[in-house]
Design a protein around this motif. Structure first.
Motif, short mmCIF file in Angstrom:
data_model
loop_
_atom_site.label_atom_id
_atom_site.label_comp_id
_atom_site.label_asym_id
_atom_site.label_seq_id
_atom_site.Cartn_x
_atom_site.Cartn_y
_atom_site.Cartn_z
N UNK A 159 43.12 42.70 42.08
CA UNK A 159 42.69 43.94 42.74
C UNK A 159 41.17 43.97 42.86
N UNK A 160 40.48 43.55 41.79
CA UNK A 160 39.01 43.50 41.85
C UNK A 160 38.50 42.57 42.93
N UNK A 161 39.15 41.42 43.07
CA UNK A 161 38.75 40.47 44.12
C UNK A 161 39.03 41.04 45.50
N UNK A 162 40.15 41.75 45.66
CA UNK A 162 40.47 42.35 46.96
C UNK A 162 39.45 43.43 47.33
N UNK A 163 39.10 44.28 46.37
CA UNK A 163 38.12 45.33 46.65
C UNK A 163 36.75 44.71 46.94
N UNK A 180 49.41 38.94 30.40
CA UNK A 180 48.82 38.03 31.39
C UNK A 180 49.00 38.56 32.81
N UNK A 181 50.15 39.18 33.07
CA UNK A 181 50.40 39.75 34.40
C UNK A 181 49.46 40.91 34.68
N UNK A 182 49.24 41.77 33.70
CA UNK A 182 48.32 42.90 33.88
C UNK A 182 46.90 42.39 34.13
N UNK A 183 46.47 41.40 33.36
CA UNK A 183 45.13 40.83 33.55
C UNK A 183 45.00 40.18 34.93
N UNK A 184 46.00 39.41 35.33
CA UNK A 184 45.95 38.74 36.64
C UNK A 184 45.93 39.76 37.77
#
Length: 98
Positions: A58-62, A49-53
């Motif tokens: 990161x995708x949202x930040x980019x 869950x941590x890796x997915x979150x």
């Protein structure tokens, strides 16, 4: 959707505070503490869950960086995502961060 911040922010802040206290006391991260005190079947779901979150974050930040650049330069934000990600990776490798 902004009303959910009234509920989610205190919960997020509490989890962050507890994780920081666990790290200060044990000298390990949350996954290390879970690995030490609990069986593996209980360790893997929180780590996954941590890796997915983190990947979504990161995708949202980019995507936000691409949208901000789109405000300054008339290039579609979707075209900027890969160059931004590559430039961040290049900067991290040259600065010896990653």
């Amino acid at each position: 959707m902004l009303w959910t911040a009234l509920i989610s922010f205190p919960l997020m802040a509490s989890v962050q505070f507890i994780c920081a206290k666990v790290g200060m006391v044990s000298g390990q991260g949350l996954a290390g503490v879970l690995r030490k005190h609990y069986p593996r079947w209980l360790l893997y779901p929180p780590v996954i869950a941590l890796v997915v979150a983190n990947t979504i974050n990161v995708g949202a930040d980019i995507g936000a960086i691409a949208a901000a650049i789109n405000l300054l330069v008339p290039i579609p934000a979707s075209w900027l995502i890969i160059p931004i990600a590559l430039s961040i990776l290049d900067w991290c490798s040259s600065a010896r961060i990653g």
